[in-house]
Write a protein that holds these residues in place. Sequence first.
Motif, short mmCIF file in Angstrom:
data_model
loop_
_atom_site.label_atom_id
_atom_site.label_comp_id
_atom_site.label_asym_id
_atom_site.label_seq_id
_atom_site.Cartn_x
_atom_site.Cartn_y
_atom_site.Cartn_z
N PHE A 444 32.79 46.22 34.58
CA PHE A 444 33.72 46.48 33.48
C PHE A 444 34.55 45.23 33.21
O PHE A 444 34.79 44.42 34.11
CB PHE A 444 34.65 47.64 33.83
N SER A 445 35.02 45.09 31.98
CA SER A 445 35.94 44.00 31.64
C SER A 445 37.30 44.29 32.27
O SER A 445 37.60 45.42 32.67
CB SER A 445 36.08 43.87 30.12
N ALA A 491 33.30 39.17 35.26
CA ALA A 491 34.00 38.93 33.99
C ALA A 491 35.35 38.29 34.28
O ALA A 491 36.02 38.62 35.26
CB ALA A 491 34.18 40.24 33.24
N SER A 492 35.77 37.37 33.41
CA SER A 492 37.05 36.69 33.62
C SER A 492 38.21 37.60 33.25
O SER A 492 38.07 38.56 32.49
CB SER A 492 37.10 35.41 32.79
N GLU A 493 39.38 37.28 33.80
CA GLU A 493 40.57 38.10 33.59
C GLU A 493 41.00 38.10 32.13
O GLU A 493 41.50 39.11 31.62
CB GLU A 493 41.70 37.57 34.47
N ASP A 494 40.81 36.99 31.41
CA ASP A 494 41.24 36.89 30.02
C ASP A 494 40.21 37.45 29.04
O ASP A 494 40.42 37.42 27.82
CB ASP A 494 41.56 35.43 29.66
N GLY A 495 39.08 37.93 29.54
CA GLY A 495 38.08 38.55 28.67
C GLY A 495 37.22 37.57 27.90
O GLY A 495 36.47 37.99 27.01
N LEU A 498 31.81 35.67 30.90
CA LEU A 498 31.03 36.54 31.76
C LEU A 498 30.01 35.67 32.49
O LEU A 498 29.25 34.93 31.86
CB LEU A 498 30.30 37.62 30.96
N ALA A 499 30.00 35.76 33.83
CA ALA A 499 29.05 34.98 34.64
C ALA A 499 28.03 35.92 35.26
O ALA A 499 28.35 37.03 35.68
CB ALA A 499 29.80 34.21 35.73
N THR A 500 26.78 35.45 35.32
CA THR A 500 25.69 36.23 35.92
C THR A 500 24.93 35.34 36.90
O THR A 500 24.89 34.12 36.75
CB THR A 500 24.71 36.75 34.86
N ALA A 501 24.32 35.97 37.90
CA ALA A 501 23.49 35.23 38.87
C ALA A 501 22.25 36.04 39.17
O ALA A 501 22.29 37.28 39.22
CB ALA A 501 24.27 34.97 40.16
N ASN A 502 21.12 35.35 39.37
CA ASN A 502 19.87 36.03 39.69
C ASN A 502 19.24 35.42 40.95
O ASN A 502 19.72 34.43 41.50
CB ASN A 502 18.89 36.00 38.51
N ALA A 503 18.14 36.03 41.40
CA ALA A 503 17.50 35.62 42.65
C ALA A 503 16.73 34.31 42.52
O ALA A 503 16.24 33.79 43.54
CB ALA A 503 16.57 36.72 43.16
N ASP A 504 16.60 33.76 41.32
CA ASP A 504 16.04 32.43 41.14
C ASP A 504 17.09 31.35 41.30
O ASP A 504 16.87 30.19 40.90
CB ASP A 504 15.37 32.32 39.76
N CYS A 505 18.25 31.72 41.85
CA CYS A 505 19.38 30.82 42.12
C CYS A 505 20.04 30.30 40.85
O CYS A 505 20.75 29.28 40.89
CB CYS A 505 18.95 29.64 43.00
N TYR A 510 28.43 33.17 29.84
CA TYR A 510 28.43 33.53 28.42
C TYR A 510 29.85 33.56 27.88
O TYR A 510 30.79 33.94 28.59
CB TYR A 510 27.78 34.91 28.23
N ASN A 511 29.99 33.16 26.60
CA ASN A 511 31.27 33.25 25.89
C ASN A 511 31.32 34.61 25.21
O ASN A 511 30.54 34.88 24.28
CB ASN A 511 31.38 32.12 24.87
#
Length: 685
Positions: A444-445, A491-495, A498-505, A510-511
């Motif tokens: 959630f944001s 998700a960042s505090e200021d909204g 958004l950062a994502t990570a996967n198993a391919d390192c 995203y903005n």
Amino acid sequence: MGEFKVHRVRFFDYMPSAIQAMAFNHHTERLAVARTGGVVEVFNFTDNYFQEMVIPGRDGRTVEALCWVGHRLFSAGLNGEITEYDLKNLRPRYTVDAYGGPIWTICANSQGTRLAVSCEDGTVKVFEILEETIQFSKNLHRQKGRIISLCWHPSGAQIAAGMMDMIQVFDAETGHATHRLLVERGAGASKSKEVVVWGVVFLSDHTIISGDSAGKVQIWDSLTGTLIRTHLVTKWDVLALSVSQDESSVIAGTSEGTVVQFQFLSSTVDRQDEEWTRTRTFKNHSHDVRAVVHTDTAVVSGGMDTQLVVRPLLDKVEKNTQESALRKILFPHRSLVGCAKKAGLLLFQFPNHLELWRLGESKEHGKPGDTLPLKRTPEKLIQLKKKGEDHICCSALSPCGGWLAYATASSVCLFRIQLSDHGVGMEKVSKLPKELRSVHQLCFSSDSSRLFASSSHGSVVIVALNKLDCKYVHTLRHKSGSRRPVHLLSASEDGKWLATANADCEIHVYNLHKLKHHCSVPVYSSCPTAIAIHPTTGNLISAHADQQIMEFSLVQKEYTDWSRQLQTHGLHYLWLERDTPITHIDFNPRNPAHVLVHDTFMLCIIDQSQPLPEQRSMLYNQMTLKSLPVSDRIQQSHAFKICKNFQHLMCVSLLEDHSLVAVERPLLDILSQLPAAVRQKKFAT
């Protein structure tokens, strides 16, 4: 280090499942582990034994055996079905009914072209491995009793099958039995009690090694059908066997919790009289060892006590190094706890249900180390059972405590939570966007107005939330080409981010204002285990399976000076030798320089304003510093403030009121819930 009022939570009754089967892929160095309940986990042995994949279970699905064929993973179980897994979407790809009743084991020939399964009806069924599926090929000659264990000869021309009281050797082409090896029931055994051959190994020189319910490991010559030697290793069952790649060593797991090693050795220099000799016994389990794997450098075992044990062979690794250390993996390498920082709520994830708890409250204040009396005790507000047969794969609780979401392999459920002095209300959101499917992670944001869900091919679905309904907003996609699922969302505090990570390192950012991809962090060789965006600086901090920590500036799109200094200076060797990954990163709003991280055994506050610890300095020095004068304390202090006062941490999070929540699951609480082990006679009893 900082002072916090700490909620020590021990009412999360997490109970790991028993290990049922294992299979090791020698080409990719991946270990697949099946547990009761049908869950399958994949560990990457080249990346500090990180648990990089978890395929959720399903009601009624049992996994008795696993098998790798190249990069493909197959399983079979007592439901009579063969399953191939989709390792990119973390779900079964398809199932095939073998039509032979319950399946006891599955194995592939060394050429990777055929699968064989042993069935309750006395048949060995052979399947051809095609590019997209498997296809039934033939039945080997049917036997009178169930077939428990199988092993292909390395040439692929023969199959050894363990049964009740015997071992059959089949010709893989004709399907006929060529030899029958009768297994003795053992001295003093009841004539009416059959011997179960739980495991067989078929070697290149046509030697067969078997393990049975009479506690024997036996060596056979399959060409002549004769017994060469018998080793009595236990009064109970030998449940599993595994052989090294060079066929010079075999290990056996027993019901007593021991793993016994046999090696093909000679007592003379000319090596003319080589024979299988019992050389080592490892005692790392309290209960049945149901699965063993022999890697090039270690013995891997698991069973009823739920622990995955990696025991390095000291003649294969360099002594007194990290590679020579014993490892016990018990807790998941991902968080099963959600925290509503603004509402003081905790969400606990179980395979079949969720629990929502409200934290206790204390009015009084005390000095460090005091236990404060509670004005209000912790309270379980909701126990929410899943719908359908699929187990829960992920869940999330909004920061305000007003929204709860969970996902299975086939569906997503979203609930509106209403808290009041009179109780708690829960309302399910009936209509969800069709884009919310095949979800692997939820988040959630910070203002609880949006739900982020990682979907197929690494994409992220954004859903807007309001009191009446939820609406689809956008799908975020990266262009890296990776199809691996996202296992971390932040998700960042200021909204804004958004950062994502996967198993391919890969880590993608995203903005959220522009709804597009902002940047990708340079790919590091080790998989991210935790990520978070700093609420003040906007920098992304990531922790990796090899215990490295990185800080990346989202504005400058480059590593920060602190991160570069950390990589140049190097982390302390004791920090790098830790064997559990960091699973959560948090920040102290009162001091932006403080970064809170934790693994299973410690909580660490990293003070970015302090100097980094030198290799010769004490890393765990908090108790020592307290006894020093102020002047000496300043000289010996460093950035890593480590606290080891907690037992087996599942989650550590900082609430809005600046109190700390530490969710613990002591190992003794887990062991106390295990069934009784087999009785073992001990000295003077």
